[in-house]
Design an enzyme around this catalytic site. Sequence first.
Site, PDB file in Angstrom:
ATOM      1  N   SER A 314      55.667  72.832  39.833  1.00  0.00           N
ATOM      2  CA  SER A 314      55.719  72.551  38.402  1.00  0.00           C
ATOM      3  C   SER A 314      56.473  71.263  38.103  1.00  0.00           C
ATOM      4  CB  SER A 314      56.401  73.720  37.677  1.00  0.00           C
ATOM      5  OG  SER A 314      56.577  73.460  36.315  1.00  0.00           O
ATOM      6  N   SER A 366      54.053  65.630  25.489  1.00  0.00           N
ATOM      7  CA  SER A 366      54.051  65.414  24.045  1.00  0.00           C
ATOM      8  C   SER A 366      55.334  64.869  23.463  1.00  0.00           C
ATOM      9  CB  SER A 366      53.707  66.721  23.332  1.00  0.00           C
ATOM     10  OG  SER A 366      54.688  67.700  23.577  1.00  0.00           O
ATOM     11  N   HIS A 394      47.562  67.976  24.551  1.00  0.00           N
ATOM     12  CA  HIS A 394      47.788  66.822  23.675  1.00  0.00           C
ATOM     13  C   HIS A 394      46.847  65.661  23.991  1.00  0.00           C
ATOM     14  CE1 HIS A 394      51.380  68.223  21.493  1.00  0.00           C
ATOM     15  NE2 HIS A 394      51.607  68.909  22.598  1.00  0.00           N
ATOM     16  N   LYS A 442      45.273  71.307  17.726  1.00  0.00           N
ATOM     17  CA  LYS A 442      45.859  69.983  17.504  1.00  0.00           C
ATOM     18  C   LYS A 442      44.767  69.003  17.054  1.00  0.00           C
ATOM     19  CE  LYS A 442      49.989  70.760  20.230  1.00  0.00           C
ATOM     20  NZ  LYS A 442      49.875  72.219  20.272  1.00  0.00           N
ATOM     21  N   THR A 471      44.421  91.361  23.143  1.00  0.00           N
ATOM     22  CA  THR A 471      44.662  90.586  21.930  1.00  0.00           C
ATOM     23  C   THR A 471      43.437  90.610  21.027  1.00  0.00           C
ATOM     24  OG1 THR A 471      46.156  89.081  23.092  1.00  0.00           O
ATOM     25  CG2 THR A 471      45.244  88.295  21.031  1.00  0.00           C
TER      26      THR A 471
END
Length: 724
Positions: A314, A366, A394, A442, A471
């Site tokens: 990461s 971002s 983004h 976005k 969900t």
Amino acid sequence: MDKLSSLARFKNACPFLGNTKSSTLRNLCTSASPRFPTLSLLTERATGCPVMGPALNVRSKEIVAGYASVAGNEEVDKIHKEKGVFPPPGASIEMCPHASAARAAARMADELATAHKKMASESVTKSVAEQAAAAGCPFHKSATATSADAARKSASSVANTPAPAKPTPATHTKASHVGGFNYEQFYANELDKKRKDSSYRYFNNINRLAEKFPVAHTAKVSDEVEVWCANDYLGMGNNPVVLESMHRTLDKYGHGAGGTRNIAGNGAMHLGLEQELANLHRKPAALVFSSCYVANDATLSTLGSKLPNCILFSDTMNHASMIQGMRHSGAKRVIFKHNDLEDLETKLKQYPKEQPKIIAFESVYSMCGSIGPIKEICDLAEQYGALTFLDEVHAVGLYGPRGAGVAEHLDYDAQVAAGDSSNAIPGSVMDRIDIITGTLGKAYGAVGGYIAGSEEFVDMVRSYAPGFIFTTSLPPAVVAGARASVAYQKQYVGDRQLKQVNVREVKRRFAEVDVPVVPGPSHIVPVLVGDAALAKAASDKLLAEHDIYVQSINYPTVAVGEERLRITVTPRHTLEQMDKLIKAVDQIFTELGINRLKDWKRLGGRAGVGLTNSEGVEEAVDPMWNDEQLGLLDGTTPRTLVDGEKAVLDVKAVKKARGVFDNLLGEMKGPVRYSWTQKPVELEVKEVEMKKAVSVKKMKTGAAGIPIENDVPVAPSASVAVSA
């Protein structure tokens, strides 16, 4: 804004006002009390003041005296006759605007009195409601039938209703468990830590106006501000063809989806959007989630837990959603330095090639505006046997000829040549990425997130990820709006071009006044402040004194000492709005004594600002979009707007966005109907002439190969377009 300015005049006289930050006062005076909805939080607090409390109590009685007669039936009839108003037979007093105003005033008076009683003591004196009823107010007559005991019980019930989070510690609303843990005190202490280190988050009441983008109103509808920090990067949240598609879908399919995706919530709109997104990234399949936070969390946690002995690599600046997904997976996580290929390779070497690995990183980061080395990370992934997980949140909608993101942009010409084909371009950067995640919230102006990749990968996540399975599905109208937005942007590159041109202009203008901008090749404009309190103060002053909304960004979103104002420029911002922004930020930097670029250079630099090479020269950062891609070389760049001008819609893109719904909603032709409460907007088809660029206000582009000291008119689009 005026209310906050008025309060500032009394700071020396009032200890509370003097010791409370302007940002807190603004929040208190613009937020309604949960106990007394007609009062602000500040007014409710003032009822407990030894000076203001009695004054407000007197004022409540004055309001009753002033409005009770107006609220009476006879007085209302008299006003009607004097004004020449003759209500129709059967009309009631509730239908009269004069009486409605009186009713609202009476309600405010009642709540002022109730708040004062709550703060002071349980008084048994005659209530305001009784006084109003005695004066002839029909809206308080029912109150006289209520016993004093019932009134006290009601007030007690209201007082014990839990209130939402406030910027200052709330009064204790629930008794602590005898001998148990004091939960309320724990909450207060945790919030106090945030306030002391200036990391407490304030939530401004901002309501973006569809017909005035990028303008919004605050808590007071008449107070309008210019928004310079929204992630609706292209203004697609109010694009007429997007709104039209949503209205049509709402009329046919209603509001909600009806359930989870495998229980009544898997509609044709959802499947169509997933096909649109798969085509966008030239991948076999895609899957839509309620947000990209959920998409990242669900995908990484599922993969990390299912792949045997998986190692997750990461980038240190990865988004919280990715970090959370890795933590939830239970797999080992290895962190590599931001965009540092050497550090990443050193850590990849430590594990056998056959051991499952995932390299998770972003295309556009971002908060700093940097762009990940996508191609080079793909090289390392192939060399060391790792999957690539690329977050294009983004970047989608903003980069590439069709808006698929930075991975598409890196092979710009090849992607243009491939047109709208769903087939991957072998060897292209986008093809080499195994997993792409993106957002609909976005650049596409909607809500939701998604993943794109192989059919087997997508099906596995769909089958195992709790964040998807359990969900409720996104509403059909939202899904339709998102698909219309994606389809429109795949067809029309002009919004992306104009946004980048405007970004160049704002960055250049900041450099002229020595305002420090964290250097980067993307559309993000991070103005470095370097102090949490100063960043918050600058944001507050911009809003209160200049009607400009720019949110301050503090820890933990950015490192301590790298606090900033994150500015986002859209294709809908005008030259006049840019002028206002630059002047306001310049003025506030002076007033607050915030470090300029020259100051950071003297201090050795921070967050990439003021850093120089061995020769003492700042290294230039080339923008992701070059001049040819922006249309600056052939004069096809859309023209920056000036105040009063309408935004431009592209004819072909409108036709494309409408066409994707032909099978579900029927063919749509003629004027774009973006408001169901107004007449359809006639879209005038016209050929924009190049010579018109000379007659409009000019702008310095700062583009490579063009001296920035010369005025260069930004050319309009030469393609057929329609103006909304």
